[in-house]
Design a protein around this motif. Structure first.
Motif, short mmCIF file in Angstrom:
data_model
loop_
_atom_site.label_atom_id
_atom_site.label_comp_id
_atom_site.label_asym_id
_atom_site.label_seq_id
_atom_site.Cartn_x
_atom_site.Cartn_y
_atom_site.Cartn_z
N VAL A 13 0.83 -1.21 0.00
CA VAL A 13 0.00 0.00 0.00
C VAL A 13 0.87 1.26 0.00
N VAL A 14 1.93 1.27 0.78
CA VAL A 14 2.83 2.43 0.82
C VAL A 14 3.48 2.64 -0.53
N ILE A 15 3.91 1.58 -1.19
CA ILE A 15 4.54 1.70 -2.51
C ILE A 15 3.53 2.23 -3.52
N ILE A 16 2.29 1.75 -3.46
CA ILE A 16 1.26 2.24 -4.39
C ILE A 16 0.98 3.72 -4.16
N VAL A 17 0.91 4.14 -2.91
CA VAL A 17 0.68 5.56 -2.61
C VAL A 17 1.84 6.40 -3.11
N LEU A 18 3.06 5.92 -2.98
CA LEU A 18 4.21 6.67 -3.47
C LEU A 18 4.21 6.77 -4.99
N ILE A 19 3.80 5.72 -5.66
CA ILE A 19 3.81 5.73 -7.12
C ILE A 19 2.69 6.61 -7.67
N PHE A 20 1.47 6.42 -7.20
CA PHE A 20 0.32 7.12 -7.78
C PHE A 20 -0.05 8.41 -7.05
N GLY A 21 0.30 8.53 -5.81
CA GLY A 21 -0.10 9.69 -5.03
C GLY A 21 -1.48 9.48 -4.43
N ALA A 22 -1.73 10.13 -3.32
CA ALA A 22 -2.99 9.93 -2.60
C ALA A 22 -4.19 10.45 -3.38
N LYS A 23 -4.01 11.48 -4.20
CA LYS A 23 -5.14 12.06 -4.92
C LYS A 23 -5.58 11.19 -6.09
N LYS A 24 -4.69 10.38 -6.64
CA LYS A 24 -5.02 9.55 -7.79
C LYS A 24 -5.58 8.18 -7.39
N LEU A 25 -5.47 7.80 -6.13
CA LEU A 25 -5.91 6.47 -5.72
C LEU A 25 -7.38 6.19 -6.00
N PRO A 26 -8.31 7.13 -5.77
CA PRO A 26 -9.71 6.83 -6.11
C PRO A 26 -9.90 6.57 -7.61
N GLU A 27 -9.19 7.29 -8.45
CA GLU A 27 -9.30 7.07 -9.89
C GLU A 27 -8.74 5.71 -10.27
N VAL A 28 -7.62 5.33 -9.68
CA VAL A 28 -7.01 4.04 -9.97
C VAL A 28 -7.95 2.92 -9.49
N GLY A 29 -8.52 3.09 -8.32
CA GLY A 29 -9.44 2.08 -7.79
C GLY A 29 -10.69 1.92 -8.63
N SER A 30 -11.26 3.04 -9.06
CA SER A 30 -12.47 2.93 -9.88
C SER A 30 -12.16 2.34 -11.25
N GLY A 31 -11.01 2.68 -11.80
CA GLY A 31 -10.61 2.09 -13.08
C GLY A 31 -10.40 0.59 -12.96
N LEU A 32 -9.77 0.17 -11.87
CA LEU A 32 -9.56 -1.26 -11.64
C LEU A 32 -10.89 -1.97 -11.44
N GLY A 33 -11.81 -1.34 -10.72
CA GLY A 33 -13.13 -1.92 -10.52
C GLY A 33 -13.90 -2.07 -11.81
N ARG A 34 -13.84 -1.05 -12.68
CA ARG A 34 -14.51 -1.13 -13.97
C ARG A 34 -13.90 -2.22 -14.84
N ALA A 35 -12.58 -2.37 -14.78
CA ALA A 35 -11.91 -3.40 -15.57
C ALA A 35 -12.33 -4.79 -15.12
N ILE A 36 -12.42 -5.01 -13.82
CA ILE A 36 -12.86 -6.30 -13.31
C ILE A 36 -14.31 -6.56 -13.68
#
Length: 61
Positions: A13-36
């Motif tokens: 989780v820490v590595i993901i936050v460092l890579i994407f940033g805290a502001k982008k996490l909701p977008e990444v999560g929703s994109g992953l959810g739509r893909a699934i």
């Protein structure tokens, strides 16, 4: 859960936050959810394609 402990999950989780940033996490999560969701939908739909011409097109001709 997949043989991962709390420490490993927190490290991921820490590595993901460092890579994407805290502001982008909701977008990444929703994109992953739509893909699934799309993957599940595609795997449950029939593989046949309906190529029967519609009757509306025959009336116009």
């Amino acid at each position: 859960m997949f043989g991962l402990g709390i420490t490993e999950i927190l490290l991921i989780v820490v590595i993901i936050v460092l890579i994407f940033g805290a502001k982008k996490l909701p977008e990444v999560g929703s994109g992953l959810g739509r893909a699934i969701q799309n993957f599940k939908k595609a795997s449950t739909e029939s593989e046949e394609i309906d190529v029967t011409p519609s009757k509306d097109k025959d009336k116009d001709a």
